[in-house]
Scaffold this motif. Structure first.
Motif, short mmCIF file in Angstrom:
data_model
loop_
_atom_site.label_atom_id
_atom_site.label_comp_id
_atom_site.label_asym_id
_atom_site.label_seq_id
_atom_site.Cartn_x
_atom_site.Cartn_y
_atom_site.Cartn_z
N ARG A 137 26.08 -6.86 21.31
CA ARG A 137 25.22 -5.98 22.11
C ARG A 137 25.90 -5.63 23.42
O ARG A 137 25.81 -4.49 23.91
CB ARG A 137 23.87 -6.66 22.37
CG ARG A 137 22.90 -5.73 23.08
CD ARG A 137 21.50 -5.84 22.53
NE ARG A 137 20.67 -4.80 23.11
CZ ARG A 137 19.73 -5.02 24.03
NH1 ARG A 137 19.49 -6.25 24.44
NH2 ARG A 137 19.02 -4.03 24.50
N ILE A 138 26.55 -6.61 24.04
CA ILE A 138 27.28 -6.32 25.28
C ILE A 138 28.36 -5.27 25.02
O ILE A 138 28.54 -4.33 25.82
CB ILE A 138 27.89 -7.61 25.85
CG1 ILE A 138 26.78 -8.51 26.40
CG2 ILE A 138 28.92 -7.30 26.95
CD1 ILE A 138 27.24 -9.92 26.75
N ALA A 139 29.09 -5.43 23.93
CA ALA A 139 30.15 -4.47 23.59
C ALA A 139 29.58 -3.08 23.37
O ALA A 139 30.12 -2.08 23.85
CB ALA A 139 30.90 -4.95 22.35
N ARG A 140 28.48 -3.01 22.64
CA ARG A 140 27.87 -1.70 22.39
C ARG A 140 27.30 -1.10 23.67
O ARG A 140 27.42 0.10 23.93
CB ARG A 140 26.77 -1.85 21.33
CG ARG A 140 27.31 -2.02 19.92
CD ARG A 140 26.23 -2.33 18.92
NE ARG A 140 26.68 -2.11 17.54
CZ ARG A 140 26.02 -2.51 16.47
NH1 ARG A 140 24.86 -3.17 16.60
NH2 ARG A 140 26.50 -2.27 15.26
N GLY A 141 26.68 -1.94 24.50
CA GLY A 141 26.11 -1.43 25.74
C GLY A 141 27.17 -0.92 26.69
O GLY A 141 26.98 0.10 27.37
N SER A 142 28.30 -1.60 26.74
CA SER A 142 29.35 -1.21 27.69
C SER A 142 30.14 0.00 27.23
O SER A 142 30.63 0.78 28.05
CB SER A 142 30.30 -2.38 27.94
OG SER A 142 31.02 -2.70 26.76
N THR A 143 30.29 0.17 25.91
CA THR A 143 31.09 1.28 25.39
C THR A 143 30.26 2.50 25.02
O THR A 143 30.80 3.61 24.91
CB THR A 143 31.87 0.85 24.14
OG1 THR A 143 30.94 0.48 23.10
CG2 THR A 143 32.80 -0.31 24.45
N GLY A 144 28.97 2.32 24.77
CA GLY A 144 28.14 3.41 24.27
C GLY A 144 28.44 3.75 22.83
O GLY A 144 28.02 4.80 22.34
N ARG A 145 29.13 2.86 22.13
CA ARG A 145 29.49 3.09 20.73
C ARG A 145 28.73 2.10 19.84
O ARG A 145 28.12 1.16 20.33
CB ARG A 145 31.00 2.90 20.53
CG ARG A 145 31.84 3.77 21.45
CD ARG A 145 33.30 3.33 21.38
NE ARG A 145 34.15 4.08 22.30
CZ ARG A 145 35.44 3.78 22.51
NH1 ARG A 145 36.00 2.75 21.87
NH2 ARG A 145 36.15 4.50 23.34
N GLU A 146 28.79 2.32 18.51
CA GLU A 146 27.99 1.50 17.62
C GLU A 146 28.79 0.71 16.58
O GLU A 146 28.39 -0.38 16.19
CB GLU A 146 26.97 2.37 16.87
CG GLU A 146 25.95 3.00 17.81
CD GLU A 146 24.90 3.81 17.07
OE1 GLU A 146 25.03 3.96 15.82
OE2 GLU A 146 23.97 4.29 17.73
N ARG A 147 29.92 1.23 16.14
CA ARG A 147 30.58 0.61 14.99
C ARG A 147 31.36 -0.65 15.40
O ARG A 147 31.82 -0.79 16.54
CB ARG A 147 31.51 1.61 14.30
CG ARG A 147 30.74 2.80 13.72
CD ARG A 147 31.64 3.74 12.95
NE ARG A 147 32.13 3.11 11.72
CZ ARG A 147 32.93 3.72 10.85
NH1 ARG A 147 33.34 4.97 11.07
NH2 ARG A 147 33.33 3.10 9.77
N VAL A 148 31.49 -1.56 14.42
CA VAL A 148 32.13 -2.85 14.64
C VAL A 148 33.11 -3.12 13.51
O VAL A 148 32.83 -2.81 12.35
CB VAL A 148 31.07 -3.97 14.69
CG1 VAL A 148 31.72 -5.34 14.77
CG2 VAL A 148 30.10 -3.76 15.84
N ILE A 149 34.26 -3.70 13.84
CA ILE A 149 35.25 -4.09 12.84
C ILE A 149 35.22 -5.60 12.67
O ILE A 149 35.23 -6.35 13.66
CB ILE A 149 36.66 -3.63 13.24
CG1 ILE A 149 36.78 -2.11 13.06
CG2 ILE A 149 37.74 -4.36 12.43
CD1 ILE A 149 38.12 -1.56 13.46
N VAL A 150 35.18 -6.05 11.42
CA VAL A 150 35.26 -7.48 11.09
C VAL A 150 36.33 -7.66 10.01
O VAL A 150 36.74 -6.69 9.37
CB VAL A 150 33.91 -8.03 10.58
CG1 VAL A 150 32.84 -7.90 11.65
CG2 VAL A 150 33.48 -7.31 9.29
N THR A 151 36.76 -8.87 9.79
CA THR A 151 37.65 -9.14 8.67
C THR A 151 36.84 -9.57 7.45
O THR A 151 35.83 -10.27 7.59
CB THR A 151 38.68 -10.24 9.00
OG1 THR A 151 37.99 -11.43 9.39
CG2 THR A 151 39.60 -9.79 10.12
#
Length: 425
Positions: A137-151
């Protein structure tokens, strides 16, 4: 080699009835399937723990076991460590939790950040799952983006986004809209990672990495993959999250410190709670300001028991005891045990993976071990007085010395050989 110590057998009337068979008023088992956690399941009704001390645990079947499960790696100092017990008891005697801050939070935050010198601030949670949820959520809030990469095959808890890493087998009940925002990258496929990001560089909020993912067979992530992830995250303004819920134990500065790569956010738990419920997000100040309640428009973050004084006090004691010399000693014991088992099981087509104080035996070349094999190895280990996780991840604890580590290696090797012999019949 088999141990059948019949000490400390429980004699209470409640323990003489298999708890899995106990029913509620409408006829259902009191717990779904008879289990309080799905992750306890080993293919058959499980023994119940009744007491633990140091690196040993005793169950309701009267068996004494070497505890290499350590509550799924969280008991870095084993069971009932006196200093941790004293710290937790002292905190509890003053109040289990309050609705205002407590000073124990500051102490644990200071100790944790001293091990993570590139990061600035900490926010505590109740579990690794919650820590990862907060980091995303912090990452999305700070970037304004939604997608996430996982392995692929990674495990980052049981939130909906995290479950997507496990693929279709783990995402039943997870909305399609959630899984559509998650890109799964094959482990150590650097080119796939690069192409995924460069095809839509403005779409991704975060890359989440577990550097030694147990669900993916305890295969270590390559340095090239990690450094490429760091490079791409920096170039395109993506937040690099390194999940050290398990792996923080492996180095004085966590496993990321061993790689020499600094994350933007680091999630952890287990080791930093002294055996109590805990999670944490540590990160760069500009990112952590997203949850600063004095900042207009900040992201709300709560949790009734987050940062509670008992977990904080026990965790601070655990980190103080787990010195750099203890990290190195425990890793050395684990490396020696892994080499010892490997020498005995290689000829039957098995290998032992891991690093430092973490080890796991698997059929050679396997990324995902089938449930039947995992269950068979768990029971063969249990019959020899060795308690691992249901996935057969073994973790060492500081009460262990070379004699205990040698016993673990001996019992594990015997268990693997018994499973391998059964496979050939």
């Amino acid at each position: 080699m088999s141990t059948n110590t019949q000490t400390n057998r429980v004699t209470s009337s409640a323990a003489t009835v298999d708890p899995h068979l106990r029913r509620g008023p409408r006829g259902f088992p009191l717990l779904p399937g008879g289990y309080g956690r799905s992750t306890y399941y080993t293919g058959a009704p499980s023994p119940y723990a009744v007491r633990g001390q140091g690196c040993r645990v005793w169950d309701d079947r009267g068996r004494e076991l070497i505890d290499a499960n350590n509550n799924f790696t969280s008991l870095i100092h084993g069971n009932a460590h006196p200093e941790i017990t004293e710290a937790a008891t002292k905190a509890l005697s003053s109040g289990a939790s309050w609705g205002i801050p407590n000073l124990y939070e500051w102490e644990l935050a200071d100790l944790l950040l001293s091990r993570l010198p590139d990061l600035d601030q900490v926010r505590f949670a109740n579990s690794g799952t919650e820590a990862v949820m907060s980091a995303i959520r912090i990452a999305r809030g700070s970037t304004g983006r939604e997608r996430v990469i996982v392995t692929k095959g990674g495990y980052h808890g049981t939130s909906e986004v995290a479950l997507a890493a496990g693929g279709a087998a783990n995402t039943r009940g997870v909305p399609r809209g959630v899984t559509d925002d998650v890109t799964r990258v094959p482990l150590n496929d650097t080119e796939f990672l690069r192409q995924a990001i460069e095809s839509a560089p403005d779409a991704y909020a975060a890359i989440i990495l577990d550097l030694l993912p147990n669900r993916a067979g305890l295969l270590r992530i390559s340095e090239d993959f990690v450094t490429t992830a760091r490079e791409l995250a920096t170039r395109y303004g993506i937040v690099l999250i390194i999940d050290e819920v398990i792996s923080l134990r492996l180095g004085p500065h966590g496993l990321s410190g061993e790689y020499g790569v600094s994350p933007d956010l680091l999630t952890t738990g287990k080791t930093i709670g002294g055996g109590f419920a805990v999670g944490a997000v540590a990160g760069l100040g500009e990112l952590m300001s997203e949850v600063d309640p004095t900042r207009p428009g900040s992201l709300p973050h709560g949790g009734t028991f987050s940062g509670n004084p008992v977990s904080m006090a026990a965790g601070a004691a655990a980190l103080r005891i787990y010195s750099e010399s203890e990290v190195k000693r425990l890793n050395s014991l684990g490396d020696a045990a892994r080499e010892s088992v490997q020498a005995r099981v290689a000829d039957v087509g098995w290998e032992v993976r891991g690093q430092g104080s973490l080890l796991r035996a698997v059929p050679a070349g396997t990324e995902k071990v089938d449930a039947e094999t995992q269950h068979r190895l768990w029971w063969e280990s249990y019959d020899r007085g060795l308690l691992g996780s249901p996935a057969n991840l073994l973790s060492l604890s500081t009460p262990m010395d070379k004699t205990v580590a040698d016993e673990i290696a001996d019992r594990l090797a015997d268990a693997v050989l018994a499973v391998a012999a059964g496979e050939r019949n």
